[in-house]
Design a protein around this motif. Structure first.
Motif, PDB file in Angstrom:
ATOM      1  N   LEU A 234       0.858  -0.879  -0.091  1.00  0.00           N
ATOM      2  CA  LEU A 234       0.098   0.067   0.206  1.00  0.00           C
ATOM      3  C   LEU A 234       0.892   1.411  -0.051  1.00  0.00           C
ATOM      4  N   MET A 235       1.979   1.212   0.884  1.00  0.00           N
ATOM      5  CA  MET A 235       2.943   2.342   0.595  1.00  0.00           C
ATOM      6  C   MET A 235       3.437   2.767  -0.765  1.00  0.00           C
ATOM      7  N   LEU A 236       3.943   1.501  -1.356  1.00  0.00           N
ATOM      8  CA  LEU A 236       4.423   1.566  -2.710  1.00  0.00           C
ATOM      9  C   LEU A 236       3.298   2.036  -3.552  1.00  0.00           C
ATOM     10  N   LEU A 237       1.930   1.783  -3.297  1.00  0.00           N
ATOM     11  CA  LEU A 237       1.020   2.261  -4.408  1.00  0.00           C
ATOM     12  C   LEU A 237       0.697   3.581  -4.073  1.00  0.00           C
ATOM     13  N   GLY A 238       0.507   4.014  -2.768  1.00  0.00           N
ATOM     14  CA  GLY A 238       0.373   5.604  -2.687  1.00  0.00           C
ATOM     15  C   GLY A 238       1.840   6.188  -3.016  1.00  0.00           C
ATOM     16  N   LEU A 239       2.917   5.776  -2.944  1.00  0.00           N
ATOM     17  CA  LEU A 239       4.227   6.549  -3.460  1.00  0.00           C
ATOM     18  C   LEU A 239       4.135   6.683  -4.908  1.00  0.00           C
ATOM     19  N   ALA A 240       3.561   5.602  -5.786  1.00  0.00           N
ATOM     20  CA  ALA A 240       3.609   5.504  -7.096  1.00  0.00           C
ATOM     21  C   ALA A 240       2.548   6.546  -7.512  1.00  0.00           C
ATOM     22  N   ALA A 241       1.407   6.637  -6.855  1.00  0.00           N
ATOM     23  CA  ALA A 241       0.217   7.713  -7.181  1.00  0.00           C
ATOM     24  C   ALA A 241       0.706   9.129  -6.772  1.00  0.00           C
ATOM     25  N   LEU A 242       1.640   9.372  -5.793  1.00  0.00           N
ATOM     26  CA  LEU A 242       2.077  10.899  -5.658  1.00  0.00           C
ATOM     27  C   LEU A 242       3.055  11.132  -6.603  1.00  0.00           C
ATOM     28  N   LEU A 243       3.924  10.291  -7.244  1.00  0.00           N
ATOM     29  CA  LEU A 243       4.889  10.611  -8.160  1.00  0.00           C
ATOM     30  C   LEU A 243       4.458  10.692  -9.578  1.00  0.00           C
ATOM     31  N   SER A 244       3.293  10.021  -9.764  1.00  0.00           N
ATOM     32  CA  SER A 244       2.510  10.044 -11.140  1.00  0.00           C
ATOM     33  C   SER A 244       2.227  11.395 -11.381  1.00  0.00           C
ATOM     34  N   LEU A 245       1.650  12.225 -10.358  1.00  0.00           N
ATOM     35  CA  LEU A 245       1.038  13.538 -10.732  1.00  0.00           C
ATOM     36  C   LEU A 245       2.092  14.646 -11.202  1.00  0.00           C
ATOM     37  N   PRO A 246       3.454  14.805 -10.630  1.00  0.00           N
ATOM     38  CA  PRO A 246       4.375  15.703 -11.254  1.00  0.00           C
ATOM     39  C   PRO A 246       4.585  14.971 -12.568  1.00  0.00           C
ATOM     40  N   LEU A 247       4.817  13.683 -12.881  1.00  0.00           N
ATOM     41  CA  LEU A 247       5.148  13.092 -14.096  1.00  0.00           C
ATOM     42  C   LEU A 247       3.961  13.426 -15.287  1.00  0.00           C
ATOM     43  N   LEU A 248       2.641  13.419 -14.820  1.00  0.00           N
ATOM     44  CA  LEU A 248       1.725  13.778 -15.622  1.00  0.00           C
ATOM     45  C   LEU A 248       1.755  15.262 -16.131  1.00  0.00           C
ATOM     46  N   SER A 249       2.161  16.011 -15.014  1.00  0.00           N
ATOM     47  CA  SER A 249       2.147  17.496 -15.551  1.00  0.00           C
ATOM     48  C   SER A 249       3.210  17.817 -16.723  1.00  0.00           C
ATOM     49  N   ILE A 250       4.053  16.994 -16.858  1.00  0.00           N
ATOM     50  CA  ILE A 250       5.194  17.431 -18.111  1.00  0.00           C
ATOM     51  C   ILE A 250       4.964  16.533 -19.341  1.00  0.00           C
ATOM     52  N   ILE A 251       3.966  15.492 -19.249  1.00  0.00           N
ATOM     53  CA  ILE A 251       3.924  14.635 -20.499  1.00  0.00           C
ATOM     54  C   ILE A 251       2.824  15.253 -21.432  1.00  0.00           C
ATOM     55  N   PRO A 252       2.786  15.160 -22.500  1.00  0.00           N
ATOM     56  CA  PRO A 252       1.487  15.783 -23.429  1.00  0.00           C
ATOM     57  C   PRO A 252       0.094  15.141 -22.995  1.00  0.00           C
ATOM     58  N   GLY A 253      -0.682  16.053 -22.878  1.00  0.00           N
ATOM     59  CA  GLY A 253      -2.007  15.551 -22.486  1.00  0.00           C
ATOM     60  C   GLY A 253      -2.326  15.277 -21.042  1.00  0.00           C
ATOM     61  N   GLY A 254      -1.328  15.037 -20.226  1.00  0.00           N
ATOM     62  CA  GLY A 254      -1.203  15.030 -18.676  1.00  0.00           C
ATOM     63  C   GLY A 254      -1.768  15.929 -17.802  1.00  0.00           C
ATOM     64  N   ASN A 255      -1.798  17.233 -18.176  1.00  0.00           N
ATOM     65  CA  ASN A 255      -2.603  18.185 -17.309  1.00  0.00           C
ATOM     66  C   ASN A 255      -3.905  18.004 -17.664  1.00  0.00           C
ATOM     67  N   LYS A 256      -4.432  17.345 -18.794  1.00  0.00           N
ATOM     68  CA  LYS A 256      -5.882  17.389 -18.972  1.00  0.00           C
ATOM     69  C   LYS A 256      -6.346  16.382 -18.334  1.00  0.00           C
ATOM     70  N   LEU A 257      -5.615  14.850 -17.937  1.00  0.00           N
ATOM     71  CA  LEU A 257      -5.962  14.062 -17.113  1.00  0.00           C
ATOM     72  C   LEU A 257      -6.040  14.540 -15.532  1.00  0.00           C
ATOM     73  N   ILE A 258      -5.162  15.353 -15.213  1.00  0.00           N
ATOM     74  CA  ILE A 258      -5.111  15.740 -13.821  1.00  0.00           C
ATOM     75  C   ILE A 258      -6.529  16.636 -13.544  1.00  0.00           C
ATOM     76  N   ASP A 259      -6.873  17.568 -14.665  1.00  0.00           N
ATOM     77  CA  ASP A 259      -7.868  18.207 -14.398  1.00  0.00           C
ATOM     78  C   ASP A 259      -9.279  17.470 -14.277  1.00  0.00           C
ATOM     79  N   LEU A 260      -9.313  16.116 -14.844  1.00  0.00           N
ATOM     80  CA  LEU A 260     -10.259  15.243 -14.857  1.00  0.00           C
ATOM     81  C   LEU A 260     -10.408  14.614 -13.316  1.00  0.00           C
ATOM     82  N   LEU A 261      -9.411  14.398 -12.630  1.00  0.00           N
ATOM     83  CA  LEU A 261      -9.232  13.963 -11.365  1.00  0.00           C
ATOM     84  C   LEU A 261     -10.476  14.456 -10.435  1.00  0.00           C
ATOM     85  N   PRO A 262     -11.143  13.545  -9.613  1.00  0.00           N
ATOM     86  CA  PRO A 262     -12.041  14.192  -8.702  1.00  0.00           C
ATOM     87  C   PRO A 262     -11.252  14.797  -7.360  1.00  0.00           C
ATOM     88  N   TYR A 263     -11.520  15.949  -7.129  1.00  0.00           N
ATOM     89  CA  TYR A 263     -10.958  16.845  -5.794  1.00  0.00           C
ATOM     90  C   TYR A 263      -9.695  17.402  -6.126  1.00  0.00           C
TER      91      TYR A 263
END
Length: 503
Positions: free
Chosen positions: A319-348
């Protein structure tokens, strides 16, 4: 060429792709003859639906086809699941021929219940060794829930309509639960039924991905072609993209179905020998979950994965590894094409359509006020109260996007207690079953973990959606699977479990 025939060609191509890739991994779980027969039945009935140009012609031929098909079918629940999402569940009234306005409302889901589940119910009730209904706590709570629902209908309608509503309770609630809870007694039968559901969902997933990328809802034209009305949403977008719905009629329903398939896949994938095929199946379901752009099912699927991990080995570490992967995925998404669009879709987290969250918060606050006026048994005119009228949306409807609120508004805290208590007893029963296993790698234990995770994920998801379309049929069936699992564990030899289970 008419649009619905062009859509049929696309649907058949996409379905054949899924079935072709699924044939080999399916052979690791069920006999190939069962896979081929159900695949051919799915394709044949799909063609029939699109070329019949009449729901009644489709229904008449389906009666004949399924009557013949059931003679060779070992698992009626698997047959029900593979065909459950074949066409949209658009309602069609059965004419009263001058005696009454209409006898009852029929749709594809109800047609399958009458043709597959009703004969299975009769056969199971007569079979020696079938647990009589009413012996378990879930049975008792469900019976009380159905009785209360039927009696409360008398407050708002005629005796004739109450009988009609009681019939719906029997076909839409009791039959899926009863057959699912009594028909499965062995691990192989669970695999069979869950694989059928997953295959049907995978076809929907690829169709959904096509709709999302091509901006074409393939099943919308079928409604008019079959002479039906309603049952499908209009073209809806989110973030500039089309929300796929496939044959479910609603984007959130499609997401819900895919999320349940993901829960089942947590168990099924370990029986597939090829790692590549395991990953392709997971990738297809993940893409299908994204295509409807429905955030409630995303949260439900995430909860399923977390519960499944939490009930396995090395839970804290994973569970710790899963949570860490989720946290690291957010900055990664912000720099790849289309990533910001996916972040904007996430609830909350995202900024897109925050009004939907505000609407749900206002709905809860207003519903609590209405419930306080009639706390025990609810009311028949709750939609006409000032608090509910203030929730009317642009389409002119009051969308009660919370199943628990709807139950409480209609049948009060008593109805909610029976509804929630029914599922709570099953969740607790599965949890107790898991604790009895000595071998933590046991395949039966893994099945219980997947069922527990899926059920909890669904119970979370329905806080964001009304019980529309196939949603209730699926969760009543899932509840039945949970009861069947508890009974199966009780029947295991002491070698496998430490103590018996009480339900």
């Amino acid at each position: 060429m008419p649009e619905h025939l062009r859509a049929l060609i696309v649907i058949l191509v996409l379905a054949c792709i899924v079935f072709a890739f699924a044939r080999s991994p399916a052979a690791d779980l069920i006999p190939n003859s069962d896979f081929k027969r159900r695949r051919n039945l799915w394709l044949a009935l799909s063609v029939l639906a699109f070329i019949s140009h009449s729901f009644w012609l489709y229904a008449l031929i389906t009666v004949v086809v399924l009557t013949i098909a059931q003679r060779r079918e070992r698992n009626p629940l698997a047959l029900f699941f593979i065909l459950l999402f074949l066409i949209p569940p658009a309602p069609v009234p059965v004419p009263g021929f001058g005696l009454i306005n209409y006898f009852f409302i029929l749709d594809h889901l109800r047609l399958l219940a009458l043709l597959i589940l009703l004969p299975a119910f009769v056969a199971l009730a007569r079979r020696a060794g079938t647990l009589p209904f009413g012996r378990t706590w879930p049975d008792k709570l469900l019976a009380l829930h159905l009785l209360l629902s039927a009696l409360l209908h008398l407050r708002e309608t005629t005796l004739t309509d109450t009988l009609r509503q009681t019939l719906y309770l029997f076909t839409d609630v009791f039959l899926p639960y009863y057959v699912a809870s009594r028909a499965l007694k062995q691990l192989s039968e669970f695999k069979d039924a869950m694989l059928a559901f997953a295959l049907a969902a995978m076809v929907l997933a690829l169709i959904g991905v096509f709709e999302y990328t091509r901006h074409w809802l393939l099943y919308n034209s079928l409604i008019d072609a079959m002479g039906m009305r309603g049952g499908m949403s209009n073209y809806l977008g989110r973030g500039g993209s089309l929300r796929a719905s496939a044959s479910t009629g609603q984007a959130i329903v499609l997401g819900y179905i895919i999320s349940v398939a993901i829960g089942f896949y947590l168990f099924l994938h370990s029986s597939v020998r090829s790692r590549l095929q395991q990953r392709l199946g997971a990738l297809l379901l993940a893409a299908g979950l994204f295509a409807p752009l429905s955030r409630g099912p995303w949260v439900g699927a995430a909860a399923m994965i977390m519960v499944f991990i939490a009930t396995g080995r090395n839970a804290a570490k994973r569970l710790m590894l899963l949570g860490l992967a989720a946290l690291l995925s957010l900055p990664l998404l912000s720099i790849i094409p289309g990533g910001n669009k996916l972040i904007d879709l996430l609830p909350y987290i995202g900024t897109l359509e925050k009004g939907n969250i505000t609407y749900r918060e206002r709905l809860f606050d207003n519903a609590v006020i209405v419930i306080q006026r009639n706390p025990l048994l609810g009311s028949v005119d709750f939609l006409n109260t000032p608090e509910m009228r203030s929730m009317i949306q642009g389409q002119g409807i009051i969308d009660i996007v919370n199943t628990y609120l709807r139950v409480t508004l209609e049948s009060g805290l008593l109805g909610l207690a029976l509804f929630a208590g029914f599922f709570a007893t099953i969740v607790l029963g599965i949890r107790k079953s898991l604790r009895t296993f000595q071998d933590k790698d046991d395949e039966t234990l893994r099945l219980g973990r997947a069922l527990l995770a899926t059920l909890l994920g669904v119970l979370l998801t329905i806080t964001t959606v009304s019980s529309i379309s196939a949603i209730p049929v699926v969760y009543w069936s899932l509840a039945g699977l949970g009861v069947a699992y508890i009974q199966m564990v009780r029947s295991l030899k002491p070698l496998h479990v430490t103590t018996p289970i009480a339900t």
